[in-house]
Write an enzyme that holds these catalytic residues in place. Structure first.
Site, mmCIF file in Angstrom:
data_model
loop_
_atom_site.group_PDB
_atom_site.id
_atom_site.type_symbol
_atom_site.label_atom_id
_atom_site.label_comp_id
_atom_site.label_asym_id
_atom_site.label_seq_id
_atom_site.Cartn_x
_atom_site.Cartn_y
_atom_site.Cartn_z
ATOM 1 N N LYS A 42 22.776 15.566 -4.638
ATOM 2 C CA LYS A 42 22.395 14.160 -4.750
ATOM 3 C C LYS A 42 22.770 13.595 -6.124
ATOM 4 C CE LYS A 42 20.396 14.385 -0.705
ATOM 5 N NZ LYS A 42 20.982 13.717 0.477
ATOM 6 N N PRO B 76 0.833 -1.201 0.000
ATOM 7 C CA PRO B 76 0.000 0.000 0.000
ATOM 8 C C PRO B 76 0.872 1.258 0.000
ATOM 9 C CG PRO B 76 -0.794 -1.587 1.596
ATOM 10 C CD PRO B 76 0.533 -2.090 1.124
ATOM 11 N N GLU B 77 0.618 2.161 -0.931
ATOM 12 C CA GLU B 77 1.350 3.409 -1.001
ATOM 13 C C GLU B 77 0.443 4.542 -0.523
ATOM 14 O OE1 GLU B 77 3.384 3.896 -4.724
ATOM 15 O OE2 GLU B 77 4.185 1.867 -4.702
#
Length: 271
Positions: A152, A2-3
């Site tokens: 990043k 589940p997101e």
């Protein structure tokens, strides 16, 4: 797993049935989840009422006057509101029984979720206090994401899935948002321009909002709090479609692994 849209759908599904209602009992059939369920849960909750149901990232929060239940659905968990007379199944690990005869049942076949209790403000709990902004909140904008990306060098897909950067952009929706933004998932986060990040932020918000509106994405295990499946799967443009034709240009979609997760993209549309 589940997101965010699935968790939000669950919150919206259970809230009308439990807000304002009083816990009568807590039945713990299996305490060994990802983290052990606190022993005091079944002692402290009876007699308390649910003041609100909310979500932080993928965590569901049931607030009372004296603390909050923190629930994570893990890989395969679900919450459903049922009559207390409905018999529990093998994977029904926790029942929150209410005085009106209903029960909020936590089911988790893989037992990788969590049911916890805190008397602190939930945002101070160790699992929540370092989370990034909500993707649908105003704090998650182009300027924020662009600045966070400058140091990043990791793949942009992994960058936007980092819950310390932004919460809730799981694998399905990262695939979809990157495709709609025209960004290759393996491109270094610090090599993407501010203009392209503006498109990505917009697509993340749009994709998650559309998924919430349709009740999430049903793949294997997910159903909403009302027991019904989500329907966003019907609109997936790349996730789960490796080897099929791109809906935009017709090129065969490619699949790679990034951080051990399936990543599908179009080599023509995404740069």
């Amino acid at each position: 797993m589940p997101e965010l849209p699935e968790v939000e759908t669950t919150c919206r599904g259970i809230a009308p049935h439990i807000i304002g209602h009083t816990f009568q009992n807590v039945i713990i059939r299996q305490a060994k989840l990802r983290w052990a369920i606190p022993e005091e849960l079944s002692q402290v909750l009876p007699g308390m009422a649910v003041n609100s149901v909310s979500r932080r990232g993928k965590y569901i929060l049931l607030a009372t006057d004296h603390g909050s239940v923190i629930i994570h659905l893990g890989m395969s968990g679900s919450l459903r509101v049922l009559l207390a007379s409905v018999a529990a199944g093998t994977h029904d690990h926790v029942d929150f029984v209410f005085s009106d005869g209903k029960v909020l049942r936590y089911t988790d076949p893989r037992r990788f979720g969590a049911v916890l209790w805190t008397t602190l403000a939930p945002e101070q709990h160790k699992l929540l206090k370092s989370l990034g902004p909500e993707p649908l909140a105003d704090a998650f904008d182009t300027a924020y994401l662009f600045e966070r990306s400058r140091t990043k060098q990791l793949a942009v897909k992994n960058f936007i899935m980092d819950s310390h950067v932004v919460v809730g952009v799981g694998n399905i929706y990262a695939n979809e948002a990157l495709f709609k933004a025209g960004i290759h998932p393996n491109r270094a986060a610090n090599k993407i321009s501010k203009v392209r990040y503006q498109r990505l932020v917009d697509e993340i918000k749009h994709t998650l909002t559309a998924a919430i509106d349709q009740g999430g994405t049903t793949l294997k295990d997910f159903v909403g709090g009302d027991g019904k499946p989500g329907y966003f799967k019907q609109e997936l443009m790349v996730y789960g479609r490796a080897g099929k034709s791109c809906v935009i240009c017709g090129t065969e979609l490619q699949e790679i692994r990034l951080a051990q997760r399936s990543t599908v993209y179009c080599k023509h549309c995404q740069r």
